[in-house]
Design a protein around this motif. Structure first.
Motif, mmCIF file in Angstrom:
data_model
loop_
_atom_site.group_PDB
_atom_site.id
_atom_site.type_symbol
_atom_site.label_atom_id
_atom_site.label_comp_id
_atom_site.label_asym_id
_atom_site.label_seq_id
_atom_site.Cartn_x
_atom_site.Cartn_y
_atom_site.Cartn_z
ATOM 1 N N ALA A 105 -51.739 -9.457 17.026
ATOM 2 C CA ALA A 105 -51.124 -9.904 15.833
ATOM 3 C C ALA A 105 -49.608 -9.142 15.485
ATOM 4 O O ALA A 105 -49.384 -8.219 16.235
ATOM 5 C CB ALA A 105 -52.040 -9.155 14.700
ATOM 6 N N ALA A 106 -48.992 -9.693 14.573
ATOM 7 C CA ALA A 106 -47.710 -9.099 14.348
ATOM 8 C C ALA A 106 -48.377 -8.376 12.823
ATOM 9 O O ALA A 106 -48.896 -9.067 11.956
ATOM 10 C CB ALA A 106 -46.677 -10.402 13.997
ATOM 11 N N THR A 107 -47.620 -7.447 12.412
ATOM 12 C CA THR A 107 -48.003 -6.471 11.304
ATOM 13 C C THR A 107 -46.885 -6.286 10.430
ATOM 14 O O THR A 107 -45.552 -6.144 10.643
ATOM 15 C CB THR A 107 -48.198 -4.959 11.930
ATOM 16 O OG1 THR A 107 -49.397 -5.065 12.934
ATOM 17 C CG2 THR A 107 -48.727 -4.109 10.670
ATOM 18 N N LEU A 108 -47.018 -6.449 9.013
ATOM 19 C CA LEU A 108 -46.105 -6.341 8.170
ATOM 20 C C LEU A 108 -46.708 -5.168 7.134
ATOM 21 O O LEU A 108 -47.966 -5.319 6.650
ATOM 22 C CB LEU A 108 -45.986 -7.631 7.378
ATOM 23 C CG LEU A 108 -45.094 -7.689 6.204
ATOM 24 C CD1 LEU A 108 -43.664 -7.636 6.670
ATOM 25 C CD2 LEU A 108 -45.018 -9.076 5.571
ATOM 26 N N GLY A 109 -45.951 -4.318 6.702
ATOM 27 C CA GLY A 109 -46.565 -3.139 5.736
ATOM 28 C C GLY A 109 -45.427 -3.286 4.592
ATOM 29 O O GLY A 109 -44.354 -3.573 4.773
ATOM 30 N N LYS A 110 -46.317 -3.092 3.541
ATOM 31 C CA LYS A 110 -45.523 -2.875 2.125
ATOM 32 C C LYS A 110 -46.393 -1.985 1.159
ATOM 33 O O LYS A 110 -47.485 -1.843 1.419
ATOM 34 C CB LYS A 110 -45.383 -4.398 1.469
ATOM 35 C CG LYS A 110 -46.614 -5.150 1.286
ATOM 36 C CD LYS A 110 -46.408 -6.588 1.132
ATOM 37 C CE LYS A 110 -47.474 -7.540 1.028
ATOM 38 N NZ LYS A 110 -47.304 -8.882 1.018
ATOM 39 N N THR A 111 -45.578 -1.616 -0.050
ATOM 40 C CA THR A 111 -46.519 -1.093 -1.281
ATOM 41 C C THR A 111 -46.079 -2.381 -2.442
ATOM 42 O O THR A 111 -45.097 -2.459 -2.525
ATOM 43 C CB THR A 111 -45.790 0.101 -1.478
ATOM 44 O OG1 THR A 111 -45.709 1.029 -0.528
ATOM 45 C CG2 THR A 111 -46.354 0.706 -2.713
ATOM 46 N N ARG A 112 -47.420 -2.586 -2.841
ATOM 47 C CA ARG A 112 -47.315 -3.392 -4.045
ATOM 48 C C ARG A 112 -47.518 -2.606 -5.146
ATOM 49 O O ARG A 112 -48.555 -1.793 -5.434
ATOM 50 C CB ARG A 112 -48.590 -4.500 -3.930
ATOM 51 C CG ARG A 112 -48.676 -5.427 -5.129
ATOM 52 C CD ARG A 112 -49.350 -6.800 -4.812
ATOM 53 N NE ARG A 112 -48.601 -7.419 -3.938
ATOM 54 C CZ ARG A 112 -49.266 -8.461 -3.127
ATOM 55 N NH1 ARG A 112 -50.555 -8.798 -3.426
ATOM 56 N NH2 ARG A 112 -48.709 -9.097 -2.278
ATOM 57 N N LEU A 113 -46.641 -2.994 -6.102
ATOM 58 C CA LEU A 113 -46.550 -2.425 -7.490
ATOM 59 C C LEU A 113 -46.940 -3.443 -8.353
ATOM 60 O O LEU A 113 -46.261 -4.384 -8.602
ATOM 61 C CB LEU A 113 -45.382 -1.623 -7.655
ATOM 62 C CG LEU A 113 -44.725 -0.734 -6.586
ATOM 63 C CD1 LEU A 113 -43.304 -0.286 -6.897
ATOM 64 C CD2 LEU A 113 -45.633 0.615 -6.481
ATOM 65 N N SER A 114 -47.937 -2.953 -9.525
ATOM 66 C CA SER A 114 -48.259 -3.946 -10.495
ATOM 67 C C SER A 114 -47.205 -3.460 -11.812
ATOM 68 O O SER A 114 -47.207 -2.616 -12.202
ATOM 69 C CB SER A 114 -49.506 -3.834 -10.841
ATOM 70 O OG SER A 114 -50.514 -4.093 -9.884
ATOM 71 N N VAL A 115 -46.514 -4.684 -12.089
ATOM 72 C CA VAL A 115 -45.674 -4.414 -13.263
ATOM 73 C C VAL A 115 -45.957 -5.761 -13.994
ATOM 74 O O VAL A 115 -45.214 -6.801 -13.914
ATOM 75 C CB VAL A 115 -44.164 -4.552 -12.919
ATOM 76 C CG1 VAL A 115 -43.313 -4.251 -14.381
ATOM 77 C CG2 VAL A 115 -43.892 -3.306 -12.038
ATOM 78 N N PRO A 116 -47.063 -5.981 -14.678
ATOM 79 C CA PRO A 116 -47.564 -7.295 -15.124
ATOM 80 C C PRO A 116 -46.265 -7.905 -16.072
ATOM 81 O O PRO A 116 -45.439 -7.347 -16.749
ATOM 82 C CB PRO A 116 -48.599 -6.800 -16.251
ATOM 83 C CG PRO A 116 -49.086 -5.579 -15.539
ATOM 84 C CD PRO A 116 -47.901 -4.859 -14.968
ATOM 85 N N PRO A 117 -46.197 -9.261 -15.746
ATOM 86 C CA PRO A 117 -47.300 -10.246 -15.044
ATOM 87 C C PRO A 117 -46.882 -10.285 -13.605
ATOM 88 O O PRO A 117 -47.477 -11.178 -12.906
ATOM 89 C CB PRO A 117 -47.173 -11.372 -15.690
ATOM 90 C CG PRO A 117 -45.516 -11.422 -16.071
ATOM 91 C CD PRO A 117 -45.290 -9.989 -16.520
ATOM 92 N N LEU A 118 -46.163 -9.374 -12.865
ATOM 93 C CA LEU A 118 -45.733 -9.338 -11.515
ATOM 94 C C LEU A 118 -46.255 -8.534 -10.779
ATOM 95 O O LEU A 118 -46.634 -7.237 -11.082
ATOM 96 C CB LEU A 118 -44.326 -9.219 -11.607
ATOM 97 C CG LEU A 118 -43.061 -10.291 -12.226
ATOM 98 C CD1 LEU A 118 -41.926 -9.657 -12.450
ATOM 99 C CD2 LEU A 118 -43.266 -11.788 -11.711
ATOM 100 N N GLY A 119 -46.486 -9.029 -9.295
ATOM 101 C CA GLY A 119 -47.020 -7.827 -8.360
ATOM 102 C C GLY A 119 -45.559 -7.678 -7.653
ATOM 103 O O GLY A 119 -44.864 -8.893 -7.092
#
Length: 194
Positions: A105-119
């Motif tokens: 597989a190819a890997t992708l890393g990230k941090t998801r921040l919740s700022v409603p209504p957006l991710g």
């Protein structure tokens, strides 16, 4: 050598009773949101399994450490717009995840921040500097009527370069070129040494 794109099935898969329509709009931001606006954060590692439409995801809460493991199939829509296609999720045990994580597989890393209504996704190297927001919708009407917040630089819903399946194969130079198309130059963060 066959590329990942060449190895993908050519015919779209048919929807089944377990797939749902994914409605989503994506936006570029110039930088991460102010910390005071973030309501939650998650660490996400995606593994796009070679030659498939399958994504193996590890999603860990930054606050509690609770971890969700899932296998997702995404079948893209054959037209532009907020209907991204069909999505099917299967939740996994740690043993099931570890078994599937052995596949190429190819890997992708990230941090998801919740700022409603957006991710809002803040990506790891080599895609550092990419800040991509998404809003998900349950109806077409909600997607059409959504007004992006002022921090949005550009909408990239129809730009396939900014989908996970494309980003996982992007090089740093690709990203810088793509962002420049929208007038964005990522801020370089330098580490101070003592």
């Amino acid at each position: 050598m066959t590329s990942q794109k060449d190895a993908m099935p050519e015919k779209p898969a048919c929807g089944g009773k377990y797939a749902r329509v994914e409605r989503e709009r994506r936006f570029l931001l110039a930088g991460p949101p102010p910390p005071a606006t973030v309501t939650a954060g998650r660490r996400i590692t995606d593994r796009y399994l070679d030659g498939t439409r399958l994504r193996l995801r590890r999603d860990e809460s930054l606050a509690s450490g609770a971890c969700e493991l899932k296998l997702t199939q995404k079948v893209p829509a054959q037209r532009p717009g907020h209907v991204q296609g069909l999505i099917t999720n299967m939740y996994l045990s740690p043993a099931e995840y570890e078994l599937l994580a052995r596949l190429p597989a190819a890997t992708l890393g990230k941090t998801r921040l919740s700022v409603p209504p957006l991710g809002i996704d803040v990506f790891d190297p080599p895609l550092h500097g990419l800040v991509l927001a998404e809003a998900e919708f349950t109806t077409d009407e909600a997607a059409h009527s959504f007004l992006p917040p002022p921090q949005v630089v550009a909408e990239v819903t129809d730009d396939v370069r900014f989908t996970g399946g494309s980003l996982v194969h992007a090089h740093r130079d690709d990203l810088l070129s793509w962002l420049a198309d929208y007038g964005i130059k990522p801020v370089t963060i330098t580490r101070q040494t003592r």
